[in-house]
Design a protein around this motif. Structure first.
Motif, PDB file in Angstrom:
ATOM      1  N   PHE A 133      -4.447   6.846   1.709  1.00  0.00           N
ATOM      2  CA  PHE A 133      -4.140   5.753   0.798  1.00  0.00           C
ATOM      3  C   PHE A 133      -4.092   6.264  -0.637  1.00  0.00           C
ATOM      4  O   PHE A 133      -5.002   6.950  -1.096  1.00  0.00           O
ATOM      5  CB  PHE A 133      -5.217   4.669   0.931  1.00  0.00           C
ATOM      6  CG  PHE A 133      -5.103   3.579  -0.086  1.00  0.00           C
ATOM      7  CD1 PHE A 133      -4.065   2.655  -0.013  1.00  0.00           C
ATOM      8  CD2 PHE A 133      -6.015   3.468  -1.119  1.00  0.00           C
ATOM      9  CE1 PHE A 133      -3.952   1.646  -0.954  1.00  0.00           C
ATOM     10  CE2 PHE A 133      -5.907   2.458  -2.072  1.00  0.00           C
ATOM     11  CZ  PHE A 133      -4.872   1.551  -1.983  1.00  0.00           C
ATOM     12  N   ALA A 138       0.853  -1.193   0.000  1.00  0.00           N
ATOM     13  CA  ALA A 138       0.000   0.000   0.000  1.00  0.00           C
ATOM     14  C   ALA A 138       0.882   1.234   0.000  1.00  0.00           C
ATOM     15  O   ALA A 138       1.846   1.317   0.749  1.00  0.00           O
ATOM     16  CB  ALA A 138      -0.908  -0.015   1.221  1.00  0.00           C
ATOM     17  N   PHE A 171      -1.966   0.914  -4.830  1.00  0.00           N
ATOM     18  CA  PHE A 171      -1.149  -0.270  -4.560  1.00  0.00           C
ATOM     19  C   PHE A 171       0.013  -0.341  -5.545  1.00  0.00           C
ATOM     20  O   PHE A 171      -0.088   0.153  -6.661  1.00  0.00           O
ATOM     21  CB  PHE A 171      -1.980  -1.546  -4.712  1.00  0.00           C
ATOM     22  CG  PHE A 171      -2.950  -1.783  -3.595  1.00  0.00           C
ATOM     23  CD1 PHE A 171      -2.522  -1.825  -2.276  1.00  0.00           C
ATOM     24  CD2 PHE A 171      -4.300  -1.987  -3.861  1.00  0.00           C
ATOM     25  CE1 PHE A 171      -3.417  -2.055  -1.248  1.00  0.00           C
ATOM     26  CE2 PHE A 171      -5.197  -2.224  -2.843  1.00  0.00           C
ATOM     27  CZ  PHE A 171      -4.753  -2.254  -1.534  1.00  0.00           C
TER      28      PHE A 171
END
Ligand code: HEC
Length: 246
Positions: free
Chosen positions: A178, A167, A181
């Motif tokens: 966030f 992440a 990925f």
């Protein structure tokens, strides 16, 4: 007075919408698009293969019978008993799990829940995101965490297919957010193949959560056609009866 009644009726009509708006949100993972089609038998068959090989060892689907699944998916019974039934020899059985619940609880701290209705309780998008949400995290006992269910005790059982991802966070207004990925090591599938495989799996779980939907939608169409024809007929009859009155 009529206005009040009208407003109250509108409120009643809109109430279900606010309920929908209050559903838990899925953390946005970029590029996740999900198109399901429970009438696509090939997709359901691929999803069944994944589910029975990777999930039924821990989770049951106790409202679903093998026989019904074979019929709905257009699979011959011998194919189902040979390649999809691992916990029973009886095709009339429901999909049970081999592992006793107490053992599971000891190993994982929590027994894996039944998945018959999970596509309805959490929604397909949530499931899709959950199965895309695993990332490397050294602080966890098994070295993995999940963005959708943080600190989940379920291992990343599809890691061999997806590979390991990391992440990436960015700082926005002093907060860690966030950002996406990053692939750390490859699995046996490319990211697109993995997306498709998980789509099939979610499609299958959506079917399992409401097997009657296949028939309902087919019958529903005929009911609608009937209603339209009937309305036309009723209208024509009305014209005919009232012809001489005016
Ligand atoms: C090794 C055992 C194991 C396998 C195999 C496994 N799971 Fe799980 N799963 C768990 C455990 C344990 C939990 C409970 C995790 C928690 O709540 O922290 C869980 C939870 C879940 C949940 C969350 C359910 C809820 O109501 O919150 C979903 C969805 C799920 N699993 C789907 C799957 C799917 C799909 C597969 C197959 C690809 C799978 N699992 C394979 C052990 C397993």
């Amino acid at each position: 007075m009529r206005k009040i009644i009208l407003l109250a009726m509108m409120g009643l009509l809109l109430a279900p919408m606010t309920a929908i708006a209050a559903w838990p949100t899925v953390p946005e993972i970029d590029g996740l698009e999900l198109e399901l089609d429970v009438h696509n038998k090939a997709s359901l068959q691929r999803g069944a293969r994944l589910f029975h090989n990777y999930c039924l060892s821990c989770h049951s689907a106790q409202y679903m019978r093998y026989r019904r699944m074979a019929e709905d998916l257009g699979l011959p019974e011998d194919v189902v008993s040979e390649s999809l039934m691992f916990t029973t020899d009886n095709i009339h059985e429901t999909m049970q799990v081999a592992m006793p619940a107490e053992d599971a609880e000891q190993w994982f701290g929590q027994a894996p829940p039944d998945l018959s209705l999970v596509a309805r309780s959490h929604g397909p998008r949530w499931l899709y995101a959950f199965l895309h949400g695993y990332y490397e995290d050294e602080e966890r006992p098994v070295g993995m965490n999940n963005l959708v269910v943080s600190n989940t005790s379920m291992p990343h059982v599809l890691v061999g297919l997806q590979g390991v991802q990391r992440a990436v966070y960015e700082e926005v207004d002093g907060e860690q957010r966030f950002a996406g990925f990053e692939q750390v090591s490859e699995g046996s599938m490319s990211p697109r193949e993995y997306d498709r495989a998980v789509t099939d799996l979610v499609n299958y779980l959506t079917y399992v959560s409401e097997p009657a939907r296949l028939q309902r939608e087919r019958i529903g169409l005929w009911v609608l056609i009937f209603l339209v024809l009937f309305t036309m007929l009723a209208y024509m009859l009305k014209q005919e009866y009232w012809k001489d009155v005016h």
